[in-house]
Each structure stands twice: as C-alpha cells, then as structure tokens.
Design an enzyme around this catalytic site. Structure first.
Site, mmCIF file in Angstrom:
data_model
loop_
_atom_site.group_PDB
_atom_site.id
_atom_site.type_symbol
_atom_site.label_atom_id
_atom_site.label_comp_id
_atom_site.label_asym_id
_atom_site.label_seq_id
_atom_site.Cartn_x
_atom_site.Cartn_y
_atom_site.Cartn_z
ATOM 1 N N ASP A 49 0.858 -1.194 0.000
ATOM 2 C CA ASP A 49 0.000 0.000 0.000
ATOM 3 C C ASP A 49 0.888 1.236 0.000
ATOM 4 O O ASP A 49 1.926 1.271 0.655
ATOM 5 C CB ASP A 49 -0.975 -0.001 1.184
ATOM 6 C CG ASP A 49 -0.285 -0.011 2.539
ATOM 7 O OD1 ASP A 49 0.014 1.083 3.074
ATOM 8 O OD2 ASP A 49 -0.053 -1.114 3.077
ATOM 9 N N ASP A 81 -9.970 3.243 5.688
ATOM 10 C CA ASP A 81 -8.857 3.214 6.630
ATOM 11 C C ASP A 81 -9.289 3.990 7.872
ATOM 12 O O ASP A 81 -9.327 5.219 7.874
ATOM 13 C CB ASP A 81 -7.634 3.863 5.965
ATOM 14 C CG ASP A 81 -6.419 3.938 6.891
ATOM 15 O OD1 ASP A 81 -6.536 3.569 8.066
ATOM 16 O OD2 ASP A 81 -5.353 4.392 6.418
ATOM 17 N N GLU A 107 -8.449 4.399 11.822
ATOM 18 C CA GLU A 107 -7.395 4.076 12.781
ATOM 19 C C GLU A 107 -7.134 5.272 13.684
ATOM 20 O O GLU A 107 -7.884 6.250 13.679
ATOM 21 C CB GLU A 107 -6.126 3.671 12.038
ATOM 22 C CG GLU A 107 -5.614 4.749 11.068
ATOM 23 C CD GLU A 107 -4.281 4.389 10.437
ATOM 24 O OE1 GLU A 107 -3.278 4.453 11.162
ATOM 25 O OE2 GLU A 107 -4.255 4.050 9.235
#
Length: 277
Positions: free
Chosen positions: A76, A165, A167
């Site tokens: 990534d 994503d 987090e």
C-alpha cells in the site's frame, strides 16, 4: 545649571520610550510562544495507512516468518512514496496494491493517477483507500468524496473494492472525540453510502487495539465487511470482535522495496475473486 527646553524634554522622552520598546521587543522574542510550525501535529492530508498504528502500537515489524498459510504479497502506498517504480515491485513478487486516494473531504493524493494506473499497467490487481477523519465530516459525505475522486469500483477483474482506513487519529484525540456508538454510526454511514454508490461492500482497515478502544469492539460489520488487519509482528494476533478470519494483513511499514507491505490471506486466485465481486 542649564534648564531643559520643551523640545529637549520631548526628545528625552522619545529616547526613553524607544529604549523601552526595544527592550520589550527583545523580551518577547526570547519568550515567544511556539508557532504552528513548531507543533508536532502533522499537516492535514499527510496521514497514510498504518501511520497511527506505528505511532501507538510499537516498532516496525518483520515478514511473517511463522505464518505458513498460503498468502499473496501486496503493498500500500500514498503520496509519501511519490512516483512508484511498479515494475520493481512486480518483479519482487508483489501482485496486488492499494493506493491512497483521499482523506476527509479536503485532500486528494496528487500521485494517485501515477500510482493507481501504474500498478494496473504492470499487471497488478489494485484498489484505492480512504483515510477517514470522522471529526471533519460525516461518513456518507466522506464516502461520496472518495468514490468521486478515485475510490470507485469497476467489474474488470483487476479492481479491488475500496477500503475505509479507520485508525488512530494522527491530528488529535485518538477516537476523534466520538463515543463508541457515535463511531459505529459514522462507520456504518460510510459503508452504507459506499455500497449504494458502487454495489460493493468496502473493506475495513484497522487495528484490533484501536477497534476495541474506539468502537467498544463492535461486531456488527463482520458478516458483510472484509477485514484488513494492521499488526507489525510475526503473526496476525487476535482480531476485532465478530471476524473469525482476516482478508488482508499489513505486517510491516518497512517494505523491502517501497511502501507498507501486506499479505492477502490466500492465493492469487482469491485476490482475483475479491476484485470480481
């Protein structure tokens, strides 16, 4: 004795005032409040997949030497990698890739086109991810922003579904100032809008520790949402509640070539199956 004139007295007062102002200026300079440039908080838009995990959960990991299941190497990348040498990654064994497309509703990766198309051109199966900032805009609004700026899915057999994503917050409070129920609601809004716009369930990228801390270890997404787990260690470790297996695993932030490196939980035909939907 000479008696000062009015003009002389005025000049004396001006001189005294000037000295005082100079001294005050020096004092303020020596005790200046740090500017925004001195702040350790990174600039908005600079977050990348796993940046918060690395900061909160330990050091760089190593390849998964003890996990012997069939896995397929991936990578990534974000703007931090700039223009990527995709042929080098392909020749090193990387067969799939995710590229940061957007963040919040305010940032688009300026290297997205080179990275996203470059991965495709060398033969990789590729997809895009969105770095969530739940404190800046709603989940549905961020899903729209993502889909409209590189996060859409196409049934060409080479495009993976988009990734949320979610987090640690690199810009402030770990859980973005949200309660467990507020965070779960925000994530649900994003996932629902992405599904409505693309026909696919988005993937969730997170770490177990963050998920437990910020969603109360909510288990309600596991039945429909593939999991990409972040853990820089030799094994995947425990998963968030509800998931009995992971789809992808980010196992190191110090890849042998470039970017964070990942393993798909299965052979290449399983990567293709996820792309095909």
């Amino acid at each position: 004795m000479q008696i000062p004139t009015a003009a002389a007295s005025g000049r004396s007062r001006l001189l005294t005032s000037g000295v005082a102002l100079a001294a005050l200026s020096l004092l303020l300079t020596l005790h200046a409040v740090p500017s925004a440039a001195d702040d350790d908080t990174p600039a908005r838009g600079t977050a990348s997949m796993g940046s918060g995990v690395l900061a909160h959960e330990g050091v760089h990991g190593q390849p998964a030497a003890t996990d012997r299941t069939t896995q397929t190497e991936g990578v990534d990348v974000s703007s931090h990698q700039g223009e990527v040498a995709w042929s080098t990654l392909w020749n090193s064994g990387v067969k799939w890739a995710y590229v940061k497309a957007t963040e919040g509703t305010y940032y688009r990766n300026p290297y997205h086109a080179q990275q996203y198309n470059g991965a495709y051109d060398v033969g990789m199966i590729r997809g895009a991810y969105h770095f969530a900032t739940p404190d800046t805009a709603g989940g549905a609004a961020q899903a729209d922003y993502f889909v409209d700026r590189g996060g859409a899915w196409s049934k060409d057999g080479r495009t993976l579904p988009g990734v949320l994503d979610i987090e640690y917050n690199p810009y402030g409070d770990t859980c973005y100032g949200m309660t467990h129920s507020q965070m779960v609601g925000w994530i649900r809004d994003f996932l629902d809008r992405y599904k409505a716009r693309t026909g696919r369930n988005a993937v969730i990228y997170t770490s177990t520790n963050w998920w437990q801390q910020c969603t109360g270890d909510y288990s309600g997404f596991a039945s429909t949402t593939p999991l990409w787990i972040a853990r820089y260690a030799s094994t995947v470790g425990p998963l968030p509640a509800g998931w009995t297996f992971h789809t992808m695993w980010q196992y190191t932030s110090t890849g042998p070539v470039v970017g964070d490196h990942d393993k798909f939980n299965g052979a290449l035909d399983r990567v293709k199956a996820l792309a095909e939907g």
